[in-house]
Design a protein around this motif. Sequence first.
Motif, PDB file in Angstrom:
ATOM      1  N   PRO A  68      41.147  89.383  25.738  1.00  0.00           N
ATOM      2  CA  PRO A  68      40.367  89.162  24.512  1.00  0.00           C
ATOM      3  C   PRO A  68      41.235  88.755  23.330  1.00  0.00           C
ATOM      4  O   PRO A  68      40.760  88.083  22.413  1.00  0.00           O
ATOM      5  N   THR A  69      42.508  89.146  23.349  1.00  0.00           N
ATOM      6  CA  THR A  69      43.422  88.779  22.258  1.00  0.00           C
ATOM      7  C   THR A  69      43.468  87.274  22.043  1.00  0.00           C
ATOM      8  O   THR A  69      43.598  86.801  20.907  1.00  0.00           O
ATOM      9  N   HIS A  70      43.364  86.507  23.108  1.00  0.00           N
ATOM     10  CA  HIS A  70      43.505  85.058  23.008  1.00  0.00           C
ATOM     11  C   HIS A  70      42.497  84.447  22.038  1.00  0.00           C
ATOM     12  O   HIS A  70      42.765  83.408  21.433  1.00  0.00           O
ATOM     13  N   MET A  71      41.336  85.079  21.883  1.00  0.00           N
ATOM     14  CA  MET A  71      40.296  84.469  21.052  1.00  0.00           C
ATOM     15  C   MET A  71      40.680  84.402  19.581  1.00  0.00           C
ATOM     16  O   MET A  71      40.306  83.465  18.885  1.00  0.00           O
ATOM     17  N   PHE A  72      41.381  85.414  19.081  1.00  0.00           N
ATOM     18  CA  PHE A  72      41.697  85.367  17.656  1.00  0.00           C
ATOM     19  C   PHE A  72      43.122  84.886  17.386  1.00  0.00           C
ATOM     20  O   PHE A  72      43.533  84.762  16.230  1.00  0.00           O
ATOM     21  N   VAL A 120      33.232 104.044  17.156  1.00  0.00           N
ATOM     22  CA  VAL A 120      33.772 103.055  18.090  1.00  0.00           C
ATOM     23  C   VAL A 120      32.900 101.803  18.100  1.00  0.00           C
ATOM     24  O   VAL A 120      33.397 100.675  17.998  1.00  0.00           O
ATOM     25  N   CYS A 121      31.601 101.977  18.215  1.00  0.00           N
ATOM     26  CA  CYS A 121      30.690 100.832  18.288  1.00  0.00           C
ATOM     27  C   CYS A 121      30.629 100.080  16.964  1.00  0.00           C
ATOM     28  O   CYS A 121      30.649  98.841  16.945  1.00  0.00           O
ATOM     29  N   ARG A 122      30.566 100.808  15.862  1.00  0.00           N
ATOM     30  CA  ARG A 122      30.502 100.157  14.552  1.00  0.00           C
ATOM     31  C   ARG A 122      31.733  99.281  14.324  1.00  0.00           C
ATOM     32  O   ARG A 122      31.627  98.132  13.865  1.00  0.00           O
ATOM     33  N   GLU A 123      32.908  99.810  14.663  1.00  0.00           N
ATOM     34  CA  GLU A 123      34.131  99.027  14.489  1.00  0.00           C
ATOM     35  C   GLU A 123      34.204  97.873  15.483  1.00  0.00           C
ATOM     36  O   GLU A 123      34.730  96.804  15.154  1.00  0.00           O
ATOM     37  N   ALA A 124      33.686  98.076  16.686  1.00  0.00           N
ATOM     38  CA  ALA A 124      33.698  97.003  17.688  1.00  0.00           C
ATOM     39  C   ALA A 124      32.859  95.820  17.220  1.00  0.00           C
ATOM     40  O   ALA A 124      33.263  94.655  17.364  1.00  0.00           O
ATOM     41  N   ILE A 125      31.692  96.092  16.662  1.00  0.00           N
ATOM     42  CA  ILE A 125      30.827  95.013  16.181  1.00  0.00           C
ATOM     43  C   ILE A 125      31.515  94.234  15.068  1.00  0.00           C
ATOM     44  O   ILE A 125      31.524  92.995  15.065  1.00  0.00           O
ATOM     45  N   ALA A 126      32.114  94.951  14.110  1.00  0.00           N
ATOM     46  CA  ALA A 126      32.794  94.279  12.998  1.00  0.00           C
ATOM     47  C   ALA A 126      34.002  93.481  13.492  1.00  0.00           C
ATOM     48  O   ALA A 126      34.222  92.330  13.077  1.00  0.00           O
ATOM     49  N   TYR A 127      34.773  94.068  14.389  1.00  0.00           N
ATOM     50  CA  TYR A 127      36.004  93.441  14.875  1.00  0.00           C
ATOM     51  C   TYR A 127      35.708  92.190  15.696  1.00  0.00           C
ATOM     52  O   TYR A 127      36.237  91.108  15.431  1.00  0.00           O
ATOM     53  N   TRP A 128      34.827  92.320  16.694  1.00  0.00           N
ATOM     54  CA  TRP A 128      34.616  91.207  17.617  1.00  0.00           C
ATOM     55  C   TRP A 128      33.755  90.101  17.025  1.00  0.00           C
ATOM     56  O   TRP A 128      33.881  88.937  17.428  1.00  0.00           O
ATOM     57  N   PHE A 135      37.732  82.320  16.626  1.00  0.00           N
ATOM     58  CA  PHE A 135      37.917  81.503  17.821  1.00  0.00           C
ATOM     59  C   PHE A 135      37.125  80.201  17.733  1.00  0.00           C
ATOM     60  O   PHE A 135      37.649  79.121  18.035  1.00  0.00           O
ATOM     61  N   LEU A 136      35.872  80.288  17.328  1.00  0.00           N
ATOM     62  CA  LEU A 136      35.047  79.081  17.261  1.00  0.00           C
ATOM     63  C   LEU A 136      35.593  78.097  16.231  1.00  0.00           C
ATOM     64  O   LEU A 136      35.524  76.876  16.425  1.00  0.00           O
ATOM     65  N   ARG A 137      36.145  78.619  15.157  1.00  0.00           N
ATOM     66  CA  ARG A 137      36.737  77.740  14.144  1.00  0.00           C
ATOM     67  C   ARG A 137      37.919  76.972  14.719  1.00  0.00           C
ATOM     68  O   ARG A 137      38.056  75.760  14.502  1.00  0.00           O
TER      69      ARG A 137
END
Length: 350
Positions: A68-72, A120-128, A135-137
Amino acid sequence: MGAEVPQECVSLMAPTFLSDQFDAMYYVPSYRSWFFRQDLRPAYEYHRRFLQHLQFRRDGRRWILKAPTHMFAMPSLLSVYPDALFVQTHRTPVDAMASVSSLVTILRSAFSDAVDPITVCREAIAYWSEVIHRFLRERDRLPDSRVCDIRCDEIRREPIGAVRRIYDYFGWSLSREAEQRMRALVAAQADRQSANHRYDLSQFGSSEEEVLNAFAPYCQRFGLAGLPSVQQQPSRSVDSMEKENSRMIFEVRGVVHADHPTLPGHFPGAPIVPGVVVLDEVLEALMEWRENSQLTGIRTVKFLAPLKPEQPFTICLSADHERAGEVNFCCRAEDRVIVEGRLEVRWEAK
């Protein structure tokens, strides 16, 4: 982890201290904030040197890498691998955020006295959601010929067909020998599909609406908002659920199969089931018992004996009454206690 089995790049990059493996295993907000600001070129330079070491005196082959690191970290990645090609797999963020929240909760439970799944979930949503935006940019700066899009449900439904489409997209030739090896691997893993654990956003205090709003541009671009969520099926059978006076008891049987992805390398010649996998089974049992429950922490846990692959086990959960904030658990195999402890649980109103 093993010498001849797939492994994500996060472990390979960990020696540089520039890897989100640390964030997945430990709750250190300052590290996450620092990591997100770093140039990961040193990590990719180390990554490349290590791959050269692995490939030394061997014929050149195509490396297929995943993390997953590759995306950012696209700019850093491309500075070291300027001719890289990309396969972007698409999965509804509703499933993805529930999955990553479940994984991180389990991993951190092995290293922390208290893990808050809601945080955990709240931070995951913000982070990803920020990661996918970055990544899309960067992706839009590449020619379309370097990025192949494929849906996860397509891979599940017809894995060989999905691989063929990737090969065709990049103009590669899929040899008969390679396809036969792929088919053998798919056949060997077929039984393992039923062992995937079950998770749901409600376990982590979130909702589909919250996730879809956070990932709205991504979902709209790739048509993911309307995809159905995939319900994971547990590899277990319920033995009994009974109520004795004010004490509730729930029992469930299960088994961790020998082809479970965590077993290679743990340990060669004498494999045992990792403790985090046993805890995962306990958490699955909790969610199967009370779908309206939310794990807020693991107060105590004691590992008393090893669990072997294919060894049947029984998990027993007990609570004094439905509003109790604690659930005792015990996992037994062949009349031996494998692990026991106490969970901190929040019971949601039905």
